[in-house]
Every structure is written in structure tokens, then in C-alpha cells.
Design an enzyme around this catalytic site. Structure first.
Site, PDB file in Angstrom:
ATOM      1  N   ASP A 125      11.032  73.490  -9.359  1.00  0.00           N
ATOM      2  CA  ASP A 125       9.753  73.027  -9.906  1.00  0.00           C
ATOM      3  C   ASP A 125       8.585  73.295  -8.969  1.00  0.00           C
ATOM      4  OD1 ASP A 125      11.005  71.964 -12.188  1.00  0.00           O
ATOM      5  OD2 ASP A 125      11.466  70.095 -11.148  1.00  0.00           O
ATOM      6  N   ASP A 155      10.861  67.367 -10.185  1.00  0.00           N
ATOM      7  CA  ASP A 155      11.548  66.797  -9.019  1.00  0.00           C
ATOM      8  C   ASP A 155      12.434  67.800  -8.291  1.00  0.00           C
ATOM      9  OD1 ASP A 155      13.578  67.036 -10.971  1.00  0.00           O
ATOM     10  OD2 ASP A 155      14.713  65.402 -10.046  1.00  0.00           O
ATOM     11  N   ASP A 161       9.284  68.268 -16.451  1.00  0.00           N
ATOM     12  CA  ASP A 161      10.624  68.822 -16.275  1.00  0.00           C
ATOM     13  C   ASP A 161      11.583  67.835 -16.936  1.00  0.00           C
ATOM     14  OD1 ASP A 161      12.853  70.291 -15.095  1.00  0.00           O
ATOM     15  OD2 ASP A 161      13.023  68.585 -13.735  1.00  0.00           O
ATOM     16  N   CYS A 193     -18.285  77.568   5.744  1.00  0.00           N
ATOM     17  CA  CYS A 193     -17.491  78.493   6.570  1.00  0.00           C
ATOM     18  C   CYS A 193     -16.726  79.459   5.666  1.00  0.00           C
ATOM     19  CB  CYS A 193     -16.495  77.717   7.444  1.00  0.00           C
ATOM     20  SG  CYS A 193     -17.232  76.567   8.613  1.00  0.00           S
ATOM     21  N   CYS A 251     -15.749  73.683   6.900  1.00  0.00           N
ATOM     22  CA  CYS A 251     -16.439  73.259   5.687  1.00  0.00           C
ATOM     23  C   CYS A 251     -16.504  74.428   4.710  1.00  0.00           C
ATOM     24  CB  CYS A 251     -17.844  72.747   6.002  1.00  0.00           C
ATOM     25  SG  CYS A 251     -18.939  73.996   6.731  1.00  0.00           S
TER      26      CYS A 251
END
Length: 729
Positions: free
Chosen positions: A622, A618, A418, A16, A13
Site C-alpha cells: 500500500d 496497512d 485497502d 529557496c 523556505c
């Protein structure tokens, strides 16, 4: 000042994360320390003369966690996979056993078999709850004990106290023959929290998978040239200055310069651009790109961690480490919420004991506080909304990976695209056919070019052949075929000599091109690649090839701008091509001729201006920008690397899906906020009622169940909300 990073195993969590970060910052000699809960990594800058790396690790180990260094990356990968597998098993089996426990209790099922004067149903509840709470939930109890020894508390403390209180109170009540049993409450809480832990582990596994796939892209071996001989060597042994041979179809093993030979190279995995790049002596080539059609001898100039691919890997790692995880409200206030609830519960038990003189009464009211405070609704608040929202997205081809994507989606004010494969189709297509002679039709121009290009492996050639096949234009037999590297192809069709290539090559062959110059200039201004087709020393026609725009790209840009979101484009292509695409789509901001490693920097520039940036891409190049952006949106038809690095994946690759995804993520996160508000409101309102005796454990359990149901119902409303019109692939 030295910097280091290492993995922390065992964090569950945000508290922590905060505890480990504070421990590191307290060490004399540590200048800066940052612990990332999302990736379970710590990055520390420290003075070597005052502190050692061993001291840093010791501080984390003292807190009850395990440390893995960068050198033990293989162990880190194994630990991540093992953690995910273990979390999945715990969640599955705990739910499998908790479900019948809850059903037996809630439906008051009587099995009509008595054991020690109690129905078998009661003993089954006790047995199944024992396995779930004491067995599968042991990690919570262990965490509570560890933190208690350090006079600290986390959500593990509250979960452990709540589930154990419900369990041991029920066991005590069972031994006295009482009817108020709450075995199902402890079992349900345990299984739901374990399910949430599995979702977190799975999300972290995806993050590390992106880096793994990037690393695997590189060549594993190289062909070393030694005089007239050659031999294959491991990529790790390649040194700067080595001469290496790369044959057609092979990956370049490292960054280098061409020492001898001519070829075309597919650099799309780095640049994202579909057009091949011609290479000859003196030109640079990059590791993991692909040699297409000619053998090249190259001289290594960068190896190992200095290559472009390694730099991209490093940028992805750094961007993931620097990005703050979603700050769940339940974890943020747990440092206050947990001890306050424990104190209230203890005070309640003591007060009722002194008021009534009955220990049982004190225990009942103390347990009521713990049960009502147990984070059952909180545990459901995020997972149920995510499951409903992601389910609705999946039906529309939108894969939302994590809660962070939902938080970021509603804040986006800039979307950067892009170009290649995102706004465009990502491959060359024939766009124009021009007749230069009245006696030669456009169909004849394609037939001539297609016949010759059918013998070539060049991507532009395949575009022409593909067009001919699509339009059912018959191709003819070619004799005397000759490929002129970087210029074109030549051959004979029957008695006719045909030449297909660049206009410059056609001119150099002594063929007059004046009849087509105006058309050539027009098409080149439109950022198209123009090929000339000559027949018997006359220009028959021109063929223009370009990476065509996706049909719905302009509509996507229009809708985003109508929503008040600014749009931009980042591409490694030349400025002329980029501006042509921008004009067609309506995009205003254009970053052209951007190197792969510079894309993430363009995102950073906008972020420094206070903008919330989404990046849509894609390609492998990238990946750093996808991770650096506040929201990474990957096109599902692209590379695995981009898909792994993105927060949201668009399965069908439609630009309109970007608008749809932002709407969906925004609405889903609003539902999570509503769930968390009502869950906390329920705790704040109900705890005082339990403390003052208005809620016994049974009513508290029913109220907690009602709060959980309300969270689920609110999440299901998301499925029925009106969303943007579905975009079909």
C-alpha cells in the site's frame, strides 16, 4: 533527453525552492526542472549535448546550497539525520535561554544587584540574548548575507534584520542608559523560528525513513545451488538464471520461478492478502516474500532494480518527489513582503531623521517597523495549531504527521480502502461450522479438525486450532499424521481415520460429499475458504474460514457517505471476495485483483478526474498508493512501511477513525488559516502605524506579543471544539 535527481541541502523556505527551480530552468538545455521543498530533491530533464549534470549542480551551489547526488544516498541519509539533530539542539537550547530573557523583561524583575549602574537583570538579558540571536540565530544572518550578495532576499533576511535591529538598538540604548530595551524580542523571535525549522526537518526525516525501511525488507544473502553443493552469497552477486535454495521460514532473495519443490508462500508483504499462496514447479515467487513450509529451488528471473520490491521503492520515491508541499502563505508572499518591509523601514528612518534632525529618532521608528513586521505571530500560526490539533488527535489514537495532511484533509471527496487488515481483520478466522451427519455435532467436527491441524503450521490450520482453544473444545492425540501438500492432512484419532482438506481432495479420496454440496456452494459464493472433515470414509462436516470484516466498517462507510464523501475499495483479492465485502459494508466502487504496483495507478486515475483522494491501507504493497494519494491514512496495526508512508496514522486500526481523522484535520487546518489571516492582518495594519510614529519599539513589541498570544489562544480553542464521538479501540 536524460533525467536526473539530486538532493539540495540547506533550503529553509518556499522561496529557496523557487529560486533553485528558476536557476535550473534558466540553463540552456534544461527541458524541465522541479524542486520539491518537502523532500529537498530536484528532478531535472536535460539535453546531454548542451548541458552536463555538473552544470546543474553548479547552479545550485552558486545559490549557496549543497548538492548530494543519488550515488551519495548514504551521505544523504546522514545529512538528513544530522540536520534533524542539529535543528533539535538549536531549538532546545535557544528556547532554554530565551525563556528567562523574556520572563526577566516582561515581569520587570529586579535582582537588586548593580553592575555599572544597571541592575543585574538587564545584563542577564543582554548576555542571554547575545547567545541566542548572534549564536543560535547565526544561520539567519548568514542566509541574509548570502542573499544580499546576490541582490536577493528571503524570510532569513527579515528575521535577521528584525532580530539584529532589536538587539543592536537595545545595546545602543543600554550604552546610553536608556530604559527602552528589547533584548527579549529578538531572543523570542529567534527561538520560535528555530522551533519551526526543527518541525520541518523532522517531517522530512520521516519521509526518508519510509524508503529506508522498504529497502531493508529485502534478503541480504542468497543460497546458491552448484550441483550437489550450495553456498551463501551476497544478494548483490545474484545473476539472472542462478539456481537458489530457499528453506522454510526464509525470505525469497529475488523474483524467480520455482524450479523444484512445493510449498505455501506468505505474500502478504506485497499483496496485503492474509491467505498463503500455494507454489509448485513453474510458479512465480517474489523477493522479500516468505517461504512457509517447504524447501524450494528457484531460478532467478529478475535481480536488483528490476524486482517488484525495487519497483515499489522507486514508485514511493517518485510519488514523494512529484507531490507539491504545503504552500505556506508566509513563504509564498515572502518574495514581496520582505523587500517591501525593508524599504518601508529604511524610508521611515530617513524621513524621521530629516524631520527631526535626530539620528536616534530615525533609528527608533525604523526599528519599530522591523519589530512590528518580524514574523513572530507568523512563526506561531502554524506550529501552535498543529501542536494543539495533533495533541487532540493523539488522545483519540489519531497521529497527524504534518501540515500537508491538515490541508489535504478538508478537501477529500473520495476515500479508497485497502481490504485486508483495513476493512477486515487481516487474518483467517472460522466463520461457519456445518454438520453433515446427524450423529456428529458441530463441536465434534471442530474437535476432529483441530486435533489434526494442531500438528500443521498452515495459517488455515492455525485458525481452526485457535477457534477450538477459544471455545475450550478439547483436542485429542493423533497418530500416523501425514501432511499432503496443497491438499490437506490425514491421521488417526483412536480407532478412527480422519481426513481434513479441500473438498476436491476429499472427493479424490473416494468419499461421497453429496450431503454437504449445497452448504459448500453457499459458503464459497460468500467468498469463504471451505475445508471438509471426513471420519472413517464419511463426511462429518464443513468448516468455512475467511478474513472477517471489522465490526465498525459498515458504520464508517455510512458516515463518510453521509458527509458527501464517495467510498471505494482496492484489493489484490479475487472479484468474488471483494464484492462480498463491498455488499457487507455498503461500498459501491470496487477495484479487485489489483497487483501491488497498480494500486497507485488506480489512485492516479481518480486524481486525473479532478478528485481529491484519501487512501487507507496497512500493508507494504500500500506504500506507493499511500504516498500517491492526496492524503495517505495508515492503519497503525499494519506494517512500519505503511505507517511511515502515511500522512495520518490510526493507532487502533478502527475504520471509524478515518471519518474522525478527516473531521479533526479539517478543523485544525481551518484554525491555521485563521491564525495566518490575523497574523498578516496585524502586520498590514500595524506597519503603517509604526511608520507614522504611532508605535514606538516598546509598544510595537507589546503589540507583537499580543498578536502572538491571540494566535495561541485561537489555537487552544481547537481543543475545546466539539469533535465526533470518540471511537474506543
Amino acid at each position: 533527453m536524460k533525467s536526473t535527481s539530486f538532493t539540495i541541502v540547506g533550503m529553509h523556505c518556499a522561496s529557496c525552492q523557487v529560486r533553485n527551480e528558476r536557476s535550473l530552468k534558466k540553463i540552456t538545455g534544461v527541458q524541465e526542472a522541479s524542486v520539491n521543498f518537502a523532500t529537498h530533491t530536484a528532478r531535472v530533464s536535460y539535453d546531454e549535448s548542451l548541458v552536463t549534470e555538473r552544470d546543474l549542480h553548479a547552479a545550485i551551489i552558486k545559490n549557496g546550497y549543497t548538492v548530494l547526488t543519488e550515488e551519495s544516498s548514504a551521505l544523504h541519509r546522514e545529512a538528513t539525520l544530522a540536520e534533524m539533530k542539529h535543528a533539535k539542539s538549536l531549538a532546545f537550547f535557544s528556547i532554554l535561554l530565551a525563556a528567562p530573557t523574556v520572563l526577566l523583561a516582561m515581569l520587570a524583575i529586579d535582582l537588586r544587584t548593580q553592575i555599572a549602574s544597571r541592575d543585574l537583570s538587564v545584563w542577564l538579558q543582554a548576555g542571554l540574548a547575545s547567545i541566542v540571536i548572534l549564536g543560535f540565530g547565526w544561520q539567519f544572518h548568514r542566509g541574509m548575507i548570502t542573499q544580499a550578495l546576490r541582490l536577493s532576499a528571503t524570510m532569513d533576511t527579515l528575521i535577521s534584520l528584525g532580530t539584529l535591529s532589536a538587539f543592536f538598538y537595545s545595546a545602543w540604548a543600554l550604552s546610553l542608559g536608556r530604559e527602552d530595551l528589547y533584548f527579549e524580542i529578538g531572543a523570542a523571535i529567534t527561538s520560535l523560528i528555530l522551533l519551526g525549522r526543527y518541525f520541518e526537518a523532522k517531517s522530512r526525516g520521516r519521509a526518508s525513513a519510509a524508503i529506508e525501511k522498504l529497502i531493508q525488507l529485502g534478503a541480504k544473502t542468497a543460497r546458491l545451488v552448484e550441483g550437489a553443493a550450495e553456498r551463501e552469497i551476497p544478494i548483490e552477486t545474484v545473476k539472472v538464471g542462478d539456481l537458489l535454495l530457499v528453506k522454510p521460514g526464509e525470505k525469497f532473495p529475488t523474483d524467480a520461478v520455482v524450479a523444484n519443490g512445493t510449498s505455501s508462500v506468505d505474500e502478504s508483504m506485497l499483496t496485503g492478502e492474509s491467505m498463503p499462496v500455494g507454489k509448485t514447479t513453474g510458479d512465480s515467487v517474489f523477493g522479500a516474500t516468505i517461504n512457509i513450509n517447504g524447501a524450494l529451488t528457484i531460478r532467478a528471473i529478475k535481480v536488483g532494480q528490476d524486482t517488484v520490491l525495487s519497483q515499489i521503492v522507486r514508485m514511493v520515491v517518485e510519488a514523494q518527489s512529484a507531490k507539491a508541499p504545503i504552500q505556506k502563505l508566509v513563504d509564498t508572499i515572502s518574495g514581496i513582503f520582505v523587500p517591501v518591509v525593508i524599504v518601508i523601514s529604511a524610508a521611515t528612518g530617513a524621513w524621521w531623521f530629516f524631520q527631526t534632525g535626530e539620528l536616534g529618532t530615525g533609528i527608533i521608528h525604523a526599528v519599530a517597523v522591523l519589530v512590528i513586521a518580524c514574523p513572530c505571530a507568523l512563526g506561531l500560526a502554524t506550529p501552535t495549531a498543529i501542536m494543539v490539533g495533533t495533541g487532540a488527535g493523539a488522545e483519540r489514537g489519531i497521529l497527524i504527521k504534518n501540515g500537508e495532511a491538515l490541508e489535504k484533509g478538508k478537501k477529500i471527496d473520495v476515500v479508497l480502502f485497502d481490504k485486508t487488515g483495513t476493512l477486515t481483520e487481516g487474518k483467517p478466522n472460522v466463520t461457519d461450522i456445518v454438520q453433515c451427519q446427524k450423529d456428529i455435532s458441530a463441536e465434534a467436527v471442530i474437535a476432529l479438525a483441530g486435533s489434526l491441524e494442531s500438528l500443521s503450521e498452515h495459517p488455515l490450520a492455525q485458525a481452526v486450532v485457535g477457534y477450538a482453544k477459544e471455545h475450550k473444545i478439547a483436542l485429542q492425540e493423533v497418530t500416523g499424521f501425514e501432511a499432503i501438500s496443497g491438499k490437506g492432512v490425514r491421521g488417526a484419532i483412536g480407532q478412527d481415520t480422519v481426513l481434513v482438506g479441500t473438498m476436491r481432495h476429499i472427493k479424490e479420496s473416494g468419499i461421497e460429499t453429496a450431503d454437504c454440496e449445497a452448504d459448500r456452494e453457499r459458503m464459497e459464493k460468500e467468498a469463504k475458504t471451505v475445508m471438509g472433515v471426513a471420519k472413517n470414509s464419511r463426511v462429518a462436516g464443513l468448516i468455512a474460514v475467511a478474513d472477517t470484516l471489522k465490526k465498525d466498517a459498515p458504520d464508517a462507510i455510512r458516515k463518510l457517505r453521509a458527509k458527501g464523501i464517495q467510498t471505494g475499495m482496492i484489493t489484490g483479492d479475487n472479484a468474488r471476495t471483494a464484492q462480498a465485502i463491498a455488499r457487507l459494508t455498503g461500498i459501491e466502487t470496487v477495484f479487485a485483483e489489483v497487483l501491488p504496483q497498480e494500486k497507485a495507478e488506480k489512485v492516479k486515475i481518480l486524481q486525473r478526474e479532478g478528485r481529491k483522494v484519501a487512501f487507507v491501507g496497512d500493508g507494504i504493497n500500500d506504500a506507493p498508493a499511500l504516498v500517491q494519494a492526496d492524503l495517505g491514512i495508515a492503519i497503525g496495526t499494519g506494517t512500519d512501511i505503511a505507517i511511515e508512508a502515511g500522512n495520518i496514522v490510526l493507532v487502533h486500526g478502527s475504520p471509524l477513525k478515518v471519518y474522525e481523522a478527516l473531521e479533526l484535520s479539517s478543523r485544525t487546518f481551518r484554525t491555521i488559516q485563521q491564525n495566518l489571516f490575523w497574523a498578516f492582518f496585524y502586520n498590514v495594519a500595524a506597519i503603517p502605524l509604526a511608520a507614522f510614529g504611532f508605535l514606538n519599539p516598546m509598544i510595537a513589541g507589546a503589540a507583537m506579543a499580543f498578536s502572538s498570544v491571540s494566535v495561541v489562544v485561537n489555537s487552544l480553542r481547537l481543543k475545546n471544539k466539539n469533535l465526533p464521538d470518540r471511537v474506543e479501540a
